[in-house]
Design a protein around this motif. Structure first.
Motif, PDB file in Angstrom:
ATOM      1  N   TYR A 196       8.183  18.651 -15.320  1.00  5.73           N
ATOM      2  CA  TYR A 196       6.705  17.930 -14.446  1.00  5.73           C
ATOM      3  C   TYR A 196       7.450  18.334 -13.168  1.00  5.73           C
TER       4      TYR A 196
ATOM      5  N   ILE B  76       2.718  17.182 -13.320  1.00  7.89           N
ATOM      6  CA  ILE B  76       2.793  17.513 -14.612  1.00  7.89           C
ATOM      7  C   ILE B  76       3.212  18.548 -14.928  1.00  7.89           C
TER       8      ILE B  76
ATOM      9  N   HIS C 122       5.067   7.708 -15.095  1.00 13.52           N
ATOM     10  CA  HIS C 122       5.704   8.464 -13.671  1.00 13.52           C
ATOM     11  C   HIS C 122       5.675   8.062 -13.492  1.00 13.52           C
TER      12      HIS C 122
END
Length: 695
Positions: free
Chosen positions: A151, A161, A180
């Protein structure tokens, strides 16, 4: 562009051939299963799909879930707390990382450390489920996900990402299950709210919905077995249009990464002086930028291409085939990129593709090689590898390193040996085989969920296309009445409340039902329920009631489907533990998921019947208040990548709508309280007598 005209999605899908991206096709399928009217549908029957770069879509991205979601709960504080916890943990001392399986787990020392930090006695106590959830995601974010590889953090503080196969930024995509948010906490940027899944499907399952499926790619041969087993597709190799003139040289293996980078700079300097264009492929943005610094230090002019500047991709690639050009790129310049050579570049030997390390997948390496020697052009390819590269380190690079140490090989002195290169390819085959087995295992679990999705969407589509669903509603009423007649609570004091919660009978009807012998109760209950249905039709009018029935059904089904997706996620996460009890997790998953799905069907019937019988026309003042409330609610939420459908269906022509459950419940409770106070004693005595008689 002069010959193109704007069109709606319906028009696009109604054409003989529709060209688009896999993401858009998948999301349109999900959106079509969220609409409330047939004129909002986009796609028609999924008949024939031709997939370009088919191995990328059906294998590399097979497990990529397309998710339409809405904001759920804000839990940034918890993620920040556990990010601080994981910063105090050290690899090997407190946790172990299995790089082959990409898994991380605490050891005994780590468990003690975490319990001490959090001030708890037993980390694995049943009351610490949420703690374990946050800890696991924080550990994965800390140990497995690397910045500028997996990322990047954008200028505005957003974690984006990076596609490991193409090197491109996947804007708008987020890791699920809190991962995330854990990465955002790790990077100390704003933590976005967790989301609730409204609809989801993987590329694998989406493309298997087509009646016929085909595709094309230059690198399918290595995955022929998977194409056949999963998709029932055969791989046919077509000879190239022109004979391949490219020279694929043996890998150069170096002792250390520093030695490898030094050798790359020397090789590029030599090729640049010769006038031969060079494309350097790197596996990550971090390595890409590291090589760029070394090239600048050596005074070699070059262009850098990665996910951070891919908006200039076309301009950079256009110059990559010119004499003396040096282009440093991630996998962005791999699949599908056509680098055109000028005359001087061809005379100098064509494009030299230099791979700075091997990828886990041979197909990705082959895609990079394939940028050179296109359409009979001259060209060369070679990979520079070190014993410190991830692939070498994980799969036996230490053995080669020991040999090089014994032979006293300098760090920038290469070994070019076909046996070692084949050993390296053997490591890649192991990784590919492991990934294939993992995908096959995942398919078995996904097939269960896919059956539920097909059944639910088929049911929804059937209701959506019918203007009159009264036949199905009548079946629901009959089934629900029979189920209530045989409820375990039928001989208890709670039974009346359960019955009237679904069927709002008046006192006279209730007295009549409770005075009946038990063997006549079920039949009469069905009859009285049908009478209630007829009363609703008189109250609203047949046409309006048909609309209400359909809207209640679709809304209730959508709500239960969202809950089902979440429940199945939790089941999937926890099912592996049944293996401890010598049971097959897959068999247990199938059994439990079927039970959950059947329960969802029963709950759907129950809620549809209850909502239908408790619906009442609203006054103008109540209508205005209901609309205002729902507009406010709609303004507070949004659905990613989807058209938002509000929960209110207005029938303006009749000034009717469905009462909110809360308002209906409040009025019902108020009336019931008044009645019960007046005749509570009488009712209890009568019920006790009836209960005794039934027993």
């Amino acid at each position: 562009m002069k010959r193109l005209k704007p069109c709606t999605r319906q028009e696009a899908y109604n054409a003989d051939i529709t060209y688009g991206t896999n993401n858009e096709f998948g999301f349109d399928y999900l959106r079509d299963n969220m609409v409330r009217e047939t004129d909002q549908l986009r796609q028609r029957e999924l008949n024939f799909a031709i997939v370009d770069e088919v191995d990328s879509i059906l294998i590399d991205e097979a497990r990529t879930p397309l998710i339409i979601s809405a904001p759920s709960t804000a839990s940034g504080t918890a993620y920040q707390q556990f990010a601080k916890v994981t910063r105090q943990l050290k690899r090997d001392e407190h946790f172990e990382v299995d790089e082959k399986r990409k898994a991380v787990s605490l050891n005994d020392t780590g468990i003690d450390k975490v319990e001490k930090i959090l001030g708890i006695d037993n980390l694995y106590d049943s009351g610490n489920i949420r703690t374990l959830y946050h800890l696991e995601q924080a550990l994965r974010a800390h140990a497995l996900f690397k910045r500028d590889k997996d990322y990047v953090v954008s200028k505005d503080g957003e974690v984006v990402i990076v596609d490991e196969f193409t090197g491109r930024l996947l804007k708008g995509r987020r890791y699920n299950e809190g991962l995330h948010q854990a990465i955002e906490a790790k990077e100390a940027v704003e933590i976005q709210d967790e989301s609730m899944t409204l609809a989801t499907i993987s590329f694998q399952n989406y493309f298997r919905l087509y009646n016929k499926l085909s595709g094309m790619t230059g690198t399918a041969t290595t995955e022929a077995e998977e194409f056949h087993q999963v998709y029932k597709l055969d791989v046919i190799e077509i000879p190239p249009n022109r004979k391949l003139a490219r020279i694929d040289r043996a890998d150069r293996i170096y002792k250390t990464e520093a030695g490898k980078f030094s050798a790359i700079i020397k090789e590029v300097t030599k090729l640049h002086k010769k006038g031969q264009p060079v494309l350097i492929g790197s596996a990550s943005i971090a390595k890409n930028e590291q090589l760029s610094k070394l090239l600048k230090k050596a005074g070699i002019p070059h262009q850098i291409l990665n996910a951070k500047n891919n908006e200039r991709e076309a301009a950079i690639i256009a110059k990559a085939g010119q004499k003396g050009a040096v282009t440093l790129a991630t996998n962005i310049a791999g699949r599908g990129t056509d680098i055109v050579l000028d005359k001087d570049a061809k005379k100098a030997g064509g494009l030299f593709v230099l791979g700075s390390e091997r990828h886990e997948s041979r197909r990705i390496d082959n895609q990079l090689r394939g940028r050179s020697g296109r359409q009979g052009d001259p060209g060369e390819t070679q990979f520079f590898v070190s014993c410190e590269d991830d692939l070498m380190r994980i799969f036996g690079g230490d053995r080669i390193l020991r040999v090089m140490d014994r032979l006293k090989v300098e760090e920038d002195t290469p070994i070019e040996n076909r046996i070692i290169s084949r050993s390296l390819e053997g490591s890649q085959k192991k990784v590919e085989g492991f990934n294939f087995d993992a995908r096959k295992d995942v398919v078995k679990y996904d097939d269960v969920m896919n059956r539920h999705r097909k059944a639910t969407y088929s049911m929804r589509n059937e209701i959506l296309r019918q203007a009159d669903i009264s036949k199905r509603v009548n079946e629901f009423i009959t089934s629900e009445a029979k189920a209530l007649a045989n409820s375990p609570l039928v001989t208890t004091d709670k039974y009346e409340a359960e019955l009237t919660h679904v069927f709002p009978f008046d006192e006279k009807t209730l007295d009549k039902l409770f005075d009946l012998p038990y063997h006549e109760f079920e039949k009469e209950l069905v009859t009285e329920a049908k009478k209630l249905y007829e009363e609703q039709e008189e109250r609203f009018g047949a046409e309006t009631l048909r609309k209400i029935e359909r809207d209640i059904y679709l809304q209730t089904l959508d709500n239960f489907w969202m809950e089902h997706l979440e429940t199945m996620d939790h089941l999937r996460e926890g099912i592996r533990w049944v293996g401890v009890g010598q049971r097959d997790p897959l068999v247990e998953y199938r059994r439990q998921s079927q039970r959950i799905f059947e329960q969802m069907q029963r709950s759907l019937r129950h809620e549809v019947v209850k909502a239908l019988f408790h619906a009442r026309p609203l006054t103008e003042a109540q209508l205005a208040q209901a609309v205002e409330t729902d507009l406010t609610r709609a303004a507070r939420s949004s659905v990613d990548n989807a058209d938002r459908i509000t929960n209110v269906e207005e029938f303006s022509e009749d000034d009717f709508t469905v009462k909110t459950e809360a308002a209906e419940k409040a009025e019902t409770n108020k009336a019931a309280t008044k009645r019960k106070k007046a005749r509570k004693a009488e009712r209890q005595n009568k019920k006790k007598a009836k209960t005794k008689k039934r027993k």
